[in-house]
Design a protein around this motif. Structure first.
Motif, PDB file in Angstrom:
ATOM      1  N   MET A   1       0.719  -1.049  -0.088  1.00 42.28           N
ATOM      2  CA  MET A   1      -0.169  -0.061   0.120  1.00 42.28           C
ATOM      3  C   MET A   1       0.865   1.487   0.113  1.00 42.28           C
ATOM      4  O   MET A   1       1.961   1.459   0.807  1.00 42.28           O
ATOM      5  CB  MET A   1      -1.069  -0.056   1.398  1.00 42.28           C
ATOM      6  CG  MET A   1      -2.135   1.082   1.191  1.00 42.28           C
ATOM      7  SD  MET A   1      -3.543   0.236   0.283  1.00 42.28           S
ATOM      8  CE  MET A   1      -4.733   1.596   0.293  1.00 42.28           C
ATOM      9  N   ILE A   2       0.761   2.124  -1.024  1.00 42.77           N
ATOM     10  CA  ILE A   2       1.179   3.518  -0.930  1.00 42.77           C
ATOM     11  C   ILE A   2       0.519   4.304   0.215  1.00 42.77           C
ATOM     12  O   ILE A   2      -0.545   4.569  -0.130  1.00 42.77           O
ATOM     13  CB  ILE A   2       1.375   4.352  -2.142  1.00 42.77           C
ATOM     14  CG1 ILE A   2       1.985   3.248  -3.397  1.00 42.77           C
ATOM     15  CG2 ILE A   2       2.073   5.607  -2.027  1.00 42.77           C
ATOM     16  CD1 ILE A   2       1.764   3.730  -4.712  1.00 42.77           C
ATOM     17  N   PRO A   3       1.163   4.720   1.276  1.00 45.01           N
ATOM     18  CA  PRO A   3       0.581   5.476   2.373  1.00 45.01           C
ATOM     19  C   PRO A   3       0.335   6.971   1.847  1.00 45.01           C
ATOM     20  O   PRO A   3       1.104   7.443   0.996  1.00 45.01           O
ATOM     21  CB  PRO A   3       1.419   5.436   3.602  1.00 45.01           C
ATOM     22  CG  PRO A   3       2.625   4.987   3.045  1.00 45.01           C
ATOM     23  CD  PRO A   3       2.812   4.447   1.815  1.00 45.01           C
ATOM     24  N   VAL A   4      -0.641   7.605   2.290  1.00 44.50           N
ATOM     25  CA  VAL A   4      -1.159   8.755   1.933  1.00 44.50           C
ATOM     26  C   VAL A   4      -0.327   9.667   2.336  1.00 44.50           C
ATOM     27  O   VAL A   4       0.219  11.041   1.805  1.00 44.50           O
ATOM     28  CB  VAL A   4      -2.684   9.142   2.274  1.00 44.50           C
ATOM     29  CG1 VAL A   4      -2.697   9.500   3.788  1.00 44.50           C
ATOM     30  CG2 VAL A   4      -3.018  10.485   1.531  1.00 44.50           C
ATOM     31  N   ASN A   5       0.518   9.644   3.416  1.00 48.38           N
ATOM     32  CA  ASN A   5       1.692  10.456   3.828  1.00 48.38           C
ATOM     33  C   ASN A   5       2.806   9.468   4.689  1.00 48.38           C
ATOM     34  O   ASN A   5       2.382   8.550   5.502  1.00 48.38           O
ATOM     35  CB  ASN A   5       1.056  11.407   4.991  1.00 48.38           C
ATOM     36  CG  ASN A   5       2.279  12.265   5.572  1.00 48.38           C
ATOM     37  OD1 ASN A   5       2.646  12.983   5.107  1.00 48.38           O
ATOM     38  ND2 ASN A   5       2.365  12.065   6.866  1.00 48.38           N
ATOM     39  N   THR A   6       3.887   9.810   4.306  1.00 48.49           N
ATOM     40  CA  THR A   6       4.970   9.316   5.060  1.00 48.49           C
ATOM     41  C   THR A   6       5.985  10.306   5.472  1.00 48.49           C
ATOM     42  O   THR A   6       6.466  11.175   4.571  1.00 48.49           O
ATOM     43  CB  THR A   6       5.967   8.390   4.128  1.00 48.49           C
ATOM     44  OG1 THR A   6       5.087   7.651   3.154  1.00 48.49           O
ATOM     45  CG2 THR A   6       6.750   7.203   4.815  1.00 48.49           C
ATOM     46  N   PRO A   7       6.101  10.601   6.766  1.00 50.74           N
ATOM     47  CA  PRO A   7       7.184  11.621   6.923  1.00 50.74           C
ATOM     48  C   PRO A   7       8.553  11.249   7.050  1.00 50.74           C
ATOM     49  O   PRO A   7       8.885  10.142   6.894  1.00 50.74           O
ATOM     50  CB  PRO A   7       6.735  11.730   8.837  1.00 50.74           C
ATOM     51  CG  PRO A   7       6.290  10.313   9.305  1.00 50.74           C
ATOM     52  CD  PRO A   7       5.667   9.829   7.749  1.00 50.74           C
ATOM     53  N   VAL A   8       9.339  12.204   6.899  1.00 50.63           N
ATOM     54  CA  VAL A   8      10.764  12.165   6.576  1.00 50.63           C
ATOM     55  C   VAL A   8      11.365  12.848   7.766  1.00 50.63           C
ATOM     56  O   VAL A   8      11.316  14.017   8.310  1.00 50.63           O
ATOM     57  CB  VAL A   8      11.212  12.649   5.243  1.00 50.63           C
ATOM     58  CG1 VAL A   8      12.595  12.607   5.191  1.00 50.63           C
ATOM     59  CG2 VAL A   8      10.598  12.077   4.245  1.00 50.63           C
ATOM     60  N   LEU A   9      12.539  11.816   8.406  1.00 52.96           N
ATOM     61  CA  LEU A   9      13.031  12.485   9.808  1.00 52.96           C
ATOM     62  C   LEU A   9      14.550  12.222   9.377  1.00 52.96           C
ATOM     63  O   LEU A   9      15.210  11.417  10.273  1.00 52.96           O
ATOM     64  CB  LEU A   9      12.379  11.657  10.805  1.00 52.96           C
ATOM     65  CG  LEU A   9      11.039  11.635  11.118  1.00 52.96           C
ATOM     66  CD1 LEU A   9      10.779  10.692  12.024  1.00 52.96           C
ATOM     67  CD2 LEU A   9      10.507  12.854  11.750  1.00 52.96           C
ATOM     68  N   ASP A  10      14.991  12.740   8.300  1.00 49.87           N
ATOM     69  CA  ASP A  10      16.349  12.611   7.992  1.00 49.87           C
ATOM     70  C   ASP A  10      17.382  13.657   8.187  1.00 49.87           C
ATOM     71  O   ASP A  10      18.446  13.790   7.743  1.00 49.87           O
ATOM     72  CB  ASP A  10      16.253  12.274   6.685  1.00 49.87           C
ATOM     73  CG  ASP A  10      15.947  13.594   5.684  1.00 49.87           C
ATOM     74  OD1 ASP A  10      15.509  14.548   6.442  1.00 49.87           O
ATOM     75  OD2 ASP A  10      15.990  13.829   4.488  1.00 49.87           O
ATOM     76  N   GLY A  11      17.073  14.569   9.363  1.00 49.66           N
ATOM     77  CA  GLY A  11      18.081  15.629   9.493  1.00 49.66           C
ATOM     78  C   GLY A  11      18.337  15.362  10.971  1.00 49.66           C
ATOM     79  O   GLY A  11      19.197  14.190  11.312  1.00 49.66           O
ATOM     80  N   ASN A  12      18.391  16.372  11.852  1.00 52.69           N
ATOM     81  CA  ASN A  12      19.094  16.092  13.167  1.00 52.69           C
ATOM     82  C   ASN A  12      18.194  15.469  14.314  1.00 52.69           C
ATOM     83  O   ASN A  12      18.488  15.573  15.298  1.00 52.69           O
ATOM     84  CB  ASN A  12      19.588  17.421  13.859  1.00 52.69           C
ATOM     85  CG  ASN A  12      20.954  17.779  13.273  1.00 52.69           C
ATOM     86  OD1 ASN A  12      21.790  16.921  12.929  1.00 52.69           O
ATOM     87  ND2 ASN A  12      21.002  19.285  12.743  1.00 52.69           N
ATOM     88  N   GLU A  13      17.112  15.008  13.859  1.00 56.54           N
ATOM     89  CA  GLU A  13      16.113  14.456  14.790  1.00 56.54           C
ATOM     90  C   GLU A  13      16.635  13.523  15.523  1.00 56.54           C
ATOM     91  O   GLU A  13      16.348  13.434  16.914  1.00 56.54           O
ATOM     92  CB  GLU A  13      14.807  13.695  14.058  1.00 56.54           C
ATOM     93  CG  GLU A  13      13.827  14.936  13.291  1.00 56.54           C
ATOM     94  CD  GLU A  13      14.503  15.087  11.750  1.00 56.54           C
ATOM     95  OE1 GLU A  13      15.626  14.858  11.410  1.00 56.54           O
ATOM     96  OE2 GLU A  13      13.823  15.826  10.982  1.00 56.54           O
ATOM     97  N   LYS A  14      17.353  12.604  15.125  1.00 51.10           N
ATOM     98  CA  LYS A  14      17.777  11.347  15.744  1.00 51.10           C
ATOM     99  C   LYS A  14      19.020  11.889  16.995  1.00 51.10           C
ATOM    100  O   LYS A  14      18.908  11.636  18.244  1.00 51.10           O
ATOM    101  CB  LYS A  14      18.491  10.391  14.887  1.00 51.10           C
ATOM    102  CG  LYS A  14      18.724   8.916  15.619  1.00 51.10           C
ATOM    103  CD  LYS A  14      19.046   7.955  14.277  1.00 51.10           C
ATOM    104  CE  LYS A  14      19.486   6.807  15.073  1.00 51.10           C
ATOM    105  NZ  LYS A  14      19.731   6.154  13.743  1.00 51.10           N
ATOM    106  N   LYS A  15      19.993  12.697  16.311  1.00 53.09           N
ATOM    107  CA  LYS A  15      20.848  13.373  17.226  1.00 53.09           C
ATOM    108  C   LYS A  15      20.332  14.062  18.644  1.00 53.09           C
ATOM    109  O   LYS A  15      20.910  13.816  19.613  1.00 53.09           O
ATOM    110  CB  LYS A  15      21.650  14.335  16.347  1.00 53.09           C
ATOM    111  CG  LYS A  15      22.634  15.151  17.216  1.00 53.09           C
ATOM    112  CD  LYS A  15      23.627  15.933  16.326  1.00 53.09           C
ATOM    113  CE  LYS A  15      24.459  16.666  16.956  1.00 53.09           C
ATOM    114  NZ  LYS A  15      24.587  18.145  16.529  1.00 53.09           N
TER     115      LYS A  15
END
Ligand SMILES: *Cc1c(COP(=O)(O)O)cnc(C)c1O
Length: 369
Positions: A1-15
């Protein structure tokens, strides 16, 4: 299923999240909360910002602090989310519903003035789906009739109206950071204002209205609407990327504009108005009158092809919960009623891939050929 929304957390979120865990600052008392509030206020050209648990809480508190009385009236669009009227109804304030413009989906500013009475105390402007409300007209009416202005900018981070930031209009504005919004904290919201009195009241009420000089003593009832340091950490990282996020959302919108330009029987979103360029919070489609299909049928067909969609808002004046409350409305609210039946949106979150957009477009072309 292609979700209607996928967030992207590819910056400093994890840090930044790791910092919360390593320092032990996981509650709302950690340093990211202040940082997020200050940076967000400055980003939207406001003096003050108060973080809260979500956009709906932000609206509840924003309405509450205006101190309106039962029987007072607030004018708002009918084509919006329930959160816009919840606190209005809880306080015995009367909502007055206005239809939307069929192109921008925003409140039809030509239909507001005729609804203003001595009881009218405020207008709530809600920016819908990617283009801002015609704020000049709203500000003009608020000045002319001495009305308060509440701005719901939950879908409008970084959008401008005639080069003024959405979220900088009127007495009080709110944002949401739900994962489908332009920037997210998982759950989260923000109230912004230039009014120091309102700011202090909001800060107190969202934190149980503790007395500053003696904790656990209360002169009034507040709520616990606090955002955690972990959520704010994600928010700070997201805000660092906001200009790119908006660029990317516009790119997604324009990709669909191009690949769907020959689609029959479907109205595509407006690319720009005189005062703003669309930021495509979602990519909305409205099936036109010459086609018998309604949105729910098309959404089912797309689901069979593995494509996630969402229906449009369901108009407030048609909400079953309203049976218990009094309200007023424009005679005709037919644009909102129609798009609620004929409108839906397709996958357009930051995480959507080029291949997914191609597949969605091909599937739509097939359905409407
Ligand atoms: C998302 C949204 C809200 C509510 O925000 P939550 O964080 O989901 O509670 C309010 N108003 C509008 C216009 C929204 O799109």
């Amino acid at each position: 299923m292609i979700p209607v929304n996928t967030p992207v957390l590819d910056g400093n979120e994890k840090k930044y999240l790791l910092e919360c865990i390593e320092t032990g600052w996981i509650s709302s008392e950690g340093p990211f909360v202040d940082k997020f509030e200050q940076e967000f206020a400055s980003y939207v050209d406001r003096k003050y910002a108060v973080s809260v648990s979500n956009g709906s809480d932000a609206l509840d508190l924003a309405v509450f602090v205006l101190g309106l009385e039962p029987g007072d009236e607030v004018i708002l669009p009918t084509f919006t989310i329930i959160s816009c009227m919840s606190q209005i109804l809880r306080q015995g304030i009367v909502p007055v519903f206005v239809d939307c413009d069929p192109g921008t989906f925003n409140i039809d500013v030509n239909k507001i003035e005729e609804l203003i009475t001595e009881k009218t105390k405020a207008i709530m402007a809600v920016h819908i789906y990617g283009l801002p409300v015609e704020m000049d007209r709203i500000e003009f009416l608020c000045n002319k009739y001495n009305l308060l202005l509440i701005e719901d900018a939950a879908e409008m981070h970084g959008q401008t109206y005639n080069n003024r930031k959405c979220g900088s209009f009127g007495d009080i504005s709110i944002f949401s950071f739900y994962p489908n919004k332009h920037i997210t904290t998982g759950e989260g919201g923000m109230i912004v204002t230039n009014n120091e009195c309102l700011f202090n009241r909001i800060k107190s009420l969202k934190n149980l209205a503790f007395l500053p000089e003696r904790r656990f003593v209360h002169h009034e009832l507040g709520w616990n609407m606090r955002l955690t340091n972990m959520q704010a950490a994600i928010g700070v990282a997201q805000l660092e990327k906001i200009e790119n996020i908006i660029k990317q959302k516009r790119h997604i919108g324009n990709t669909y504009n191009e690949s769907l330009k020959n689609l029959k029987s479907v109205q595509l979103p407006i690319k720009h108005t005189d005062y703003a360029e669309n930021i495509y919070w979602v990519y909305p489609l409205v099936i036109t009158d010459d086609c018998e299909l309604d949105a729910s049928q098309v959404m089912k067909m797309l689901a069979l092809k593995g494509i996630g969609t969402r229906p449009f808002f369901y108009p407030l004046h048609m909400q079953p919960v309203l049976e218990k409350y009094s309200f007023r409305r424009s005679d005709s609210l037919q644009n909102s009623e129609k798009i609620a039946e004929k409108g839906f949106y397709i996958p357009s979150g930051l995480g959507v891939t080029v291949e997914q957009m191609e597949y969605v477009s091909e599937s739509l072309m097939e359905i409407f050929k």
